[in-house]
Design an enzyme around this catalytic site. Sequence first.
Site, PDB file in Angstrom:
ATOM      1  N   THR A  46       0.863  -1.086   0.150  1.00  0.00           N
ATOM      2  CA  THR A  46       0.292   0.627   0.164  1.00  0.00           C
ATOM      3  C   THR A  46       0.797   1.100  -0.256  1.00  0.00           C
ATOM      4  O   THR A  46       0.744   1.925  -0.193  1.00  0.00           O
ATOM      5  CB  THR A  46      -0.860  -0.091   1.213  1.00  0.00           C
ATOM      6  OG1 THR A  46      -1.389  -1.357   1.144  1.00  0.00           O
ATOM      7  CG2 THR A  46      -1.628   1.247   0.918  1.00  0.00           C
ATOM      8  N   THR A  47       2.166   1.252   0.938  1.00  0.00           N
ATOM      9  CA  THR A  47       2.837   2.958   0.628  1.00  0.00           C
ATOM     10  C   THR A  47       3.397   3.239  -0.548  1.00  0.00           C
ATOM     11  O   THR A  47       3.713   4.183  -0.613  1.00  0.00           O
ATOM     12  CB  THR A  47       3.660   2.391   1.582  1.00  0.00           C
ATOM     13  OG1 THR A  47       3.009   1.413   2.964  1.00  0.00           O
ATOM     14  CG2 THR A  47       4.482   3.485   2.201  1.00  0.00           C
ATOM     15  N   TYR A 109     -13.508  -3.070   0.141  1.00  0.00           N
ATOM     16  CA  TYR A 109     -14.443  -2.553  -0.575  1.00  0.00           C
ATOM     17  C   TYR A 109     -16.196  -3.367  -0.790  1.00  0.00           C
ATOM     18  O   TYR A 109     -16.863  -3.260  -0.224  1.00  0.00           O
ATOM     19  CB  TYR A 109     -13.712  -1.771  -2.059  1.00  0.00           C
ATOM     20  CG  TYR A 109     -15.478  -1.341  -2.631  1.00  0.00           C
ATOM     21  CD1 TYR A 109     -16.013   0.117  -1.794  1.00  0.00           C
ATOM     22  CD2 TYR A 109     -16.489  -1.848  -3.240  1.00  0.00           C
ATOM     23  CE1 TYR A 109     -17.250   0.736  -2.404  1.00  0.00           C
ATOM     24  CE2 TYR A 109     -17.418  -0.749  -4.233  1.00  0.00           C
ATOM     25  CZ  TYR A 109     -17.702   0.658  -3.603  1.00  0.00           C
ATOM     26  OH  TYR A 109     -18.360   0.871  -3.930  1.00  0.00           O
ATOM     27  N   TYR A 135      -2.395 -10.021   4.295  1.00  0.00           N
ATOM     28  CA  TYR A 135      -2.527  -9.199   5.570  1.00  0.00           C
ATOM     29  C   TYR A 135      -3.648  -8.455   5.691  1.00  0.00           C
ATOM     30  O   TYR A 135      -4.685  -8.043   5.209  1.00  0.00           O
ATOM     31  CB  TYR A 135      -2.249  -7.801   4.261  1.00  0.00           C
ATOM     32  CG  TYR A 135      -1.893  -6.940   4.156  1.00  0.00           C
ATOM     33  CD1 TYR A 135      -1.754  -6.188   5.626  1.00  0.00           C
ATOM     34  CD2 TYR A 135      -1.777  -5.072   2.983  1.00  0.00           C
ATOM     35  CE1 TYR A 135      -1.746  -4.481   5.338  1.00  0.00           C
ATOM     36  CE2 TYR A 135      -1.522  -4.046   3.626  1.00  0.00           C
ATOM     37  CZ  TYR A 135      -1.115  -3.790   5.263  1.00  0.00           C
ATOM     38  OH  TYR A 135      -1.555  -2.570   5.002  1.00  0.00           O
ATOM     39  N   ARG A 140      -7.915   0.320   6.616  1.00  0.00           N
ATOM     40  CA  ARG A 140      -8.005   0.593   4.354  1.00  0.00           C
ATOM     41  C   ARG A 140      -9.257  -0.742   3.927  1.00  0.00           C
ATOM     42  O   ARG A 140      -9.856  -0.822   3.030  1.00  0.00           O
ATOM     43  CB  ARG A 140      -6.861  -0.277   4.253  1.00  0.00           C
ATOM     44  CG  ARG A 140      -5.516   1.206   4.759  1.00  0.00           C
ATOM     45  CD  ARG A 140      -4.565   0.897   4.228  1.00  0.00           C
ATOM     46  NE  ARG A 140      -3.897   2.034   4.480  1.00  0.00           N
ATOM     47  CZ  ARG A 140      -3.117   3.385   2.956  1.00  0.00           C
ATOM     48  NH1 ARG A 140      -4.140   3.417   2.582  1.00  0.00           N
ATOM     49  NH2 ARG A 140      -2.313   4.000   4.231  1.00  0.00           N
ATOM     50  N   LYS A 164       0.587 -10.344   7.994  1.00  0.00           N
ATOM     51  CA  LYS A 164       1.018  -9.016   8.111  1.00  0.00           C
ATOM     52  C   LYS A 164      -0.695  -7.898   9.445  1.00  0.00           C
ATOM     53  O   LYS A 164      -1.380  -7.859   8.294  1.00  0.00           O
ATOM     54  CB  LYS A 164       1.214  -7.903   7.304  1.00  0.00           C
ATOM     55  CG  LYS A 164       1.657  -6.462   7.691  1.00  0.00           C
ATOM     56  CD  LYS A 164       1.695  -5.666   6.325  1.00  0.00           C
ATOM     57  CE  LYS A 164       2.004  -4.363   6.790  1.00  0.00           C
ATOM     58  NZ  LYS A 164       2.661  -3.544   5.231  1.00  0.00           N
ATOM     59  N   ILE A 206       6.487  -5.465   9.319  1.00  0.00           N
ATOM     60  CA  ILE A 206       6.580  -4.679   7.717  1.00  0.00           C
ATOM     61  C   ILE A 206       5.936  -3.825   7.939  1.00  0.00           C
ATOM     62  O   ILE A 206       5.731  -3.118   8.168  1.00  0.00           O
ATOM     63  CB  ILE A 206       5.289  -5.676   6.393  1.00  0.00           C
ATOM     64  CG1 ILE A 206       6.268  -7.095   6.800  1.00  0.00           C
ATOM     65  CG2 ILE A 206       5.706  -4.506   5.281  1.00  0.00           C
ATOM     66  CD1 ILE A 206       5.144  -7.484   5.692  1.00  0.00           C
TER      67      ILE A 206
END
Length: 292
Positions: A46-47, A109, A135, A140, A164, A206
Amino acid sequence: MQSLIGTGVALATPFKKDLSIDTEALIRIVNLSIDGGVEYLVILGTTAENATMNKEEREFVIKTIIEANKGRLPMVLGVGGNNTAEVVEELKTRDLSQFDAILSISPYYNKPTQEGIYQHFKAVAEASPIPVILYNVPSRTGSNVLPSTVIRLANDFKNIVAIKEAAGDMIQAMRLIKDKPKDFLVLSGDDMIALPIVLAGGSGVISVIAQGFPKEFSEMIRLGLNRKVDDAFKIQYLFSDCIDMIFEQGNPAGIKQVYQSLGLAENTVRLPLVKVDESLENRIDKFVKKNQ
């Protein structure tokens, strides 16, 4: 999966002022992380702002990091999404020979049930030729992967090797650590509670901040893994204010201001993200200059 123990860096993608990818800056960031002693690199998480990159740009980022790494550290590739069939197709067609594992986010979503999450990751595990790191980041995705679902997946699929965990919930992390299979790794996805998770029995992090301060943050995690608690917490408390700051106005806007303060790259992000405001820019800059 010993290569995933310790500190992995969720690499951001530096952009020039014209919003094109800054290749030289990306190479500098990779080298800083490696020279600073982190254990592995995570590409297109994502980063990385991969949601605002096209296919050609994502491939360019992958290629650039592979070439910059020169085989020095293990690498993890982000392969995930909310269209299960599309994720499966990518896993079946992409060359993953350079990577130790994939990092796959829980579907966002759509807000699937726990059974839907299980079936999604079942399909991912069956399609992936390399190990899978789950993850979980409810802030998010809109849904939380419960410990019971994680443990079910870990027991049912040998190539699901880690999670994660970024729910920001220490109790949930402890439940995962308590009930997980012996060799399954719980990795913090939250820099602020990475050390407490390690001390509770987790295997590392992470991290976002580690690409700005790789030497200090990776050393903190190693100290935690070796149960040198007092020394580890000295580093934790030194960087806790900065960890708050880099997430205050969104990720990766904060870490990109660290880049700028370190002279590594511009603090440029792509819409819908915007760079940090002047007040936060000054506070981060002051911290970086003091702790360089």
